[in-house]
Design an enzyme around this catalytic site. Sequence first.
Site, short mmCIF file in Angstrom:
data_model
loop_
_atom_site.label_atom_id
_atom_site.label_comp_id
_atom_site.label_asym_id
_atom_site.label_seq_id
_atom_site.Cartn_x
_atom_site.Cartn_y
_atom_site.Cartn_z
CD GLU A 1 -2.59 1.24 2.65
OE1 GLU A 1 -3.71 1.80 2.68
OE2 GLU A 1 -2.04 0.76 3.68
CE LYS B 1 -7.27 0.77 4.31
NZ LYS B 1 -6.04 1.52 4.68
CB CYS C 1 -3.70 -1.43 5.23
SG CYS C 1 -2.57 -0.96 6.58
#
Length: 307
Positions: free
Chosen positions: A9, A83, A115
């Site tokens: 990321e 995300k 993440c």
Amino acid sequence: GMDLIVFPEYSTMGIMYDRQEMFDTACQIPGDLTDMFGAACKEAGVWGVFSLTGEQHEDPKKNPYNTLVLINDQGEIVQKYRKILPWTPVEGWSPGSTTFVSEGPKGMKVSMIICDDGNYPEIWRDCAMKGAELIIRPQGYMYPAKDQQVQVSKTMAWCNQVYVAVANASGFDGVYTYFGHSAIIGADGRTLGECGTEDNGIQYAQLSISQIRDARANDQSQNQLFKLTHRGYTGVYANGDGDKGVAECPFDFYKTWVTNPKLAQEMSETVTRRTIGVACCPVAGIPPPNTEEEDELLELTNELNLE
């Protein structure tokens, strides 16, 4: 050679703390950057996962998305994932709304998450139940959460009978120190390869499509994906109530979340807090709780003798 390469990321544009910078650097997908990545994949004959922070929102006045693209060895975008759970309160990305499963290298079914997404068991199960055999998790995770994040990916691989590929940032960016430890995890939760804290570390592993499909079809006591929706099938069959177990969801919170999202939000607030801001730790861009809410919190603190 490798079939698939995964980058962390923030590895393309970097992390964004300033809202205007987010808008100034946001790109379109497809666009010049994905064309560049596509050309590289085609030239190398390899699939790639790339982080784009960010992708322009459909409404130009709204914050961009934190997005991944999966590009095949012909240079084509196969999957785009936004995300779902940005790392609030620091990240200001607009949240995405769903996960995807695509056919990846050699036919392996691939999902992507990013993440902080990975801190929520629901997203792993969603990908796995949609058919994902490999869940890719690029991340920009920093200390002090190293031990927890290494453990999360291993645990979620085990719980969902899925391969996991983690590509994490490393080094210091002037604000955070990232702990690295990019890794490939087997569908049984065991580590197949793991970097240390070094910069530009590389790890690789061989994944078996036939093995994971055989395990999901034939494993019994550790087949979480099957057992979840066939609850107690041994006893149910013995009771003469069929050979499928119990299919209904037994979890009140999840039933509420689906049928009444606002009520589920209230359930969460009952055990946490009612505002996005916290008086004892203000964050730029987040409104603080009002005085009435602060008084209620103080009253509760006094009642619990935690002042």
